[in-house]
Enzyme design. Structure first.
Site, short mmCIF file in Angstrom:
data_model
loop_
_atom_site.label_atom_id
_atom_site.label_comp_id
_atom_site.label_asym_id
_atom_site.label_seq_id
_atom_site.Cartn_x
_atom_site.Cartn_y
_atom_site.Cartn_z
N LYS A 1 -39.33 42.41 14.62
CA LYS A 1 -38.80 42.97 15.86
C LYS A 1 -38.38 41.83 16.76
O LYS A 1 -39.09 40.83 16.89
CB LYS A 1 -39.88 43.83 16.51
CG LYS A 1 -39.78 44.08 18.00
CD LYS A 1 -40.82 45.12 18.41
CE LYS A 1 -41.47 44.76 19.74
NZ LYS A 1 -42.56 45.70 20.08
N ASP B 1 -41.63 53.23 24.19
CA ASP B 1 -42.89 52.50 24.38
C ASP B 1 -43.36 52.78 25.81
O ASP B 1 -44.15 53.71 26.04
CB ASP B 1 -42.62 51.00 24.10
CG ASP B 1 -43.78 50.08 24.44
OD1 ASP B 1 -44.78 50.52 25.02
OD2 ASP B 1 -43.69 48.86 24.14
N ASP C 1 -36.32 45.31 20.73
CA ASP C 1 -37.08 45.86 21.86
C ASP C 1 -36.48 45.31 23.16
O ASP C 1 -36.45 44.10 23.37
CB ASP C 1 -38.56 45.45 21.74
CG ASP C 1 -39.45 46.11 22.79
OD1 ASP C 1 -38.92 46.82 23.67
OD2 ASP C 1 -40.68 45.92 22.72
N GLU D 1 -36.13 49.82 20.68
CA GLU D 1 -37.30 50.20 21.47
C GLU D 1 -36.96 50.10 22.96
O GLU D 1 -36.43 49.09 23.42
CB GLU D 1 -38.44 49.24 21.10
CG GLU D 1 -39.81 49.66 21.55
CD GLU D 1 -40.89 48.70 21.03
OE1 GLU D 1 -40.70 48.10 19.94
OE2 GLU D 1 -41.91 48.53 21.72
N LYS E 1 -36.92 40.67 20.54
CA LYS E 1 -36.75 41.07 21.94
C LYS E 1 -35.31 40.80 22.37
O LYS E 1 -34.76 39.74 22.03
CB LYS E 1 -37.71 40.26 22.82
CG LYS E 1 -39.17 40.57 22.58
CD LYS E 1 -39.54 41.94 23.13
CE LYS E 1 -41.05 42.19 22.97
NZ LYS E 1 -41.45 43.47 23.54
N LYS F 1 -49.62 52.59 21.96
CA LYS F 1 -50.57 51.53 22.28
C LYS F 1 -51.73 52.22 22.99
O LYS F 1 -51.53 52.74 24.10
CB LYS F 1 -49.94 50.50 23.23
CG LYS F 1 -48.75 49.75 22.67
CD LYS F 1 -48.09 48.88 23.74
CE LYS F 1 -46.90 48.12 23.16
NZ LYS F 1 -46.12 47.42 24.21
O1 OSB Z 1 -42.97 45.81 24.52
O2 OSB Z 1 -44.14 45.83 22.75
C1 OSB Z 1 -43.89 45.32 23.85
C2 OSB Z 1 -46.04 42.21 24.39
C3 OSB Z 1 -46.27 42.28 25.74
C4 OSB Z 1 -45.71 43.30 26.46
C5 OSB Z 1 -44.91 44.25 25.82
C6 OSB Z 1 -44.68 44.20 24.45
C7 OSB Z 1 -45.24 43.13 23.74
C8 OSB Z 1 -45.00 42.91 22.33
C9 OSB Z 1 -46.03 42.08 21.59
O3 OSB Z 1 -43.99 43.26 21.74
C10 OSB Z 1 -46.52 42.68 20.36
C11 OSB Z 1 -47.75 41.96 19.85
O4 OSB Z 1 -48.83 42.09 20.44
O5 OSB Z 1 -47.62 41.25 18.86
MG MG Z 2 -42.17 47.44 23.45
#
Ligand code: OSB
Ligand code: MG
Length: 362
Positions: free
Chosen positions: A151, A229, A179, A204, A153, A253
């Site tokens: 994934k 999310d 994401d 995402e 960002k 989560k």
């Molecule tokens: O959007 O999933 C998210 C980490 C901090 C805040 C938001 C996100 C994330 C991650 C990290 O994508 C995922 C991980 O813990 O490896």
């Molecule tokens: Mg996310």
């Protein structure tokens, strides 16, 4: 705790994590641990580690302490009723109660929650990199490390060229997703639709957390499934997403939705209508990770979770053994009671800067 590398998302950057841990003890001396997923700054959601530090003694402890509880499932309705919001603070305590109950019963947390998988597939979440070339390098490394899904960002101006580089580095395998952490507006639909050509498994959270309606307008304009999310704060929002067509996949989560009971309800209602779910992460230590791994062993978690091993985040984790990954899978410690890993109290002691003890009777 210092992350081994800074983690950058569209809304902010994190290098140092201040971790709030909850250790819950019952009248018989059984102990459960929880970890609050809130960050130092309110970039992912409005909560912070300091708002949780305020909420737990002020509003959560008075509801919970000194009372008899039949099941950790009874905590969610009580906490929901007691005061509004603060799901991450509530989750830290609620999840500690689930761990405590697992210890009492001498069962693994996975078994107590209704999990069945002996191992869970793992994906990596790569923060925003300085250049597409750098992202391509990280993508290749992650593929070689065995991750089952990568994934990336993204944010405005850091999307098409970056995703193209990642896709080119990978070829067709493994699955690739992006994401946006709410960085786009509905007006950006044409840009987001250009991501379709990369055959992503999902995009995402493209739009704002509280905007299920615009996500519902966006989804039919994309071939790529939207995964929510930030928007899914509990079972009701998951129902709204399904009713409105705001997305086709859910990132669960437990630390975001108020705890394991809420997470399971979302899992159950998604499963009933064939919506795939997967377990997200919040850069947790080995304690939060133990909770996520246990939850991800439930049958509806059909896509790889953000469940990277300890070494991805930390020089030294606070659990023993640290979490490891083999061929993109993390083993669920179902043969051991509780979290399945030992909490390293000595290490926690060394790292602790603040402590608050809340007795059950004043
Ligand atoms: O959007 O999933 C998210 C980490 C901090 C805040 C938001 C996100 C994330 C991650 C990290 O994508 C995922 C991980 O813990 O490896
Ligand atoms: Mg996310």
């Amino acid at each position: 705790m210092r992350l081994r590398e800074p983690f950058r998302i569209s809304s902010g950057r994190s290098h140092q994590r201040r971790i709030l841990l909850v250790e819950l003890e019952d009248a018989d001396g059984a102990v459960g641990w929880g970890e609050c997923v809130a960050d130092v700054t309110p970039h992912y959601s409005a909560e912070t580690v300091d708002t949780a530090w305020l909420a737990i003694p002020a509003w959560i402890a008075p509801v919970m302490l000194g009372r008899e509880w039949d099941s950790p499932e009874d905590l969610r309705p009580a906490l929901e009723l007691a005061f509004r919001g603060h799901p991450m603070a509530k989750a830290a305590v609620e999840m500690a109660a689930w761990h405590l109950e697992a210890e009492r019963q001498g069962r693994s947390l996975s078994a107590l929650l209704g999990g069945s998988r002996p191992q869970v597939a793992t994906g990596i979440s790569l923060g925003i990199q300085d250049s597409p070339e750098q992202l391509a390098r990280r993508t290749t490394e992650s593929h070689e490390a065995g991750y089952r899904r990568i994934k990336v960002k993204i944010g405005p101006g850091r999307d098409l060229a970056f995703v193209a580089a990642a896709r080119e580095a990978l070829g067709s395998q493994p699955a690739l997703s992006v994401d946006a952490n709410s960085a786009y507006r509905l007006d950006d639909a044409p840009t987001l639709a250009q991501l379709d050509r990369f055959e992503l498994v999902m995009i995402e959270q493209p739009l704002a957390a509280d905007d299920l309606l615009r996500h519902a307008s966006l989804q039919p304009r994309l071939a790529t499934p939207i995964c929510l999310d930030e928007s899914i704060t509990g079972p009701d929002r998951a129902e709204d997403m399904i009713q409105l067509g705001s997305g086709r996949i859910i990132n669960i989560k437990p630390g975001r939705v108020g705890g394991h009971t809420s997470a399971r309800l979302i899992h159950d209602l998604a499963r009933a209508v064939g919506i795939p779910v997967w377990c997200g992460g919040m850069l947790e230590t080995g304690i939060g990770r133990a909770h996520n791994v246990a939850l991800a062993s439930l049958p509806g978690f059909s896509l790889p979770g953000d469940l990277s091993p300890s070494a991805r985040y930390w020089e030294q984790d606070i659990v023993d053994p640290p979490w490891t990954m083999e061929q993109g899978m993390v083993a669920v410690p179902r043969h051991r009671p509780g979290l399945g890993v030992e909490v390293d109290r000595e290490r926690i002691e060394e790292l602790t800067v603040r402590r608050l003890e809340l007795p059950s009777s004043p």
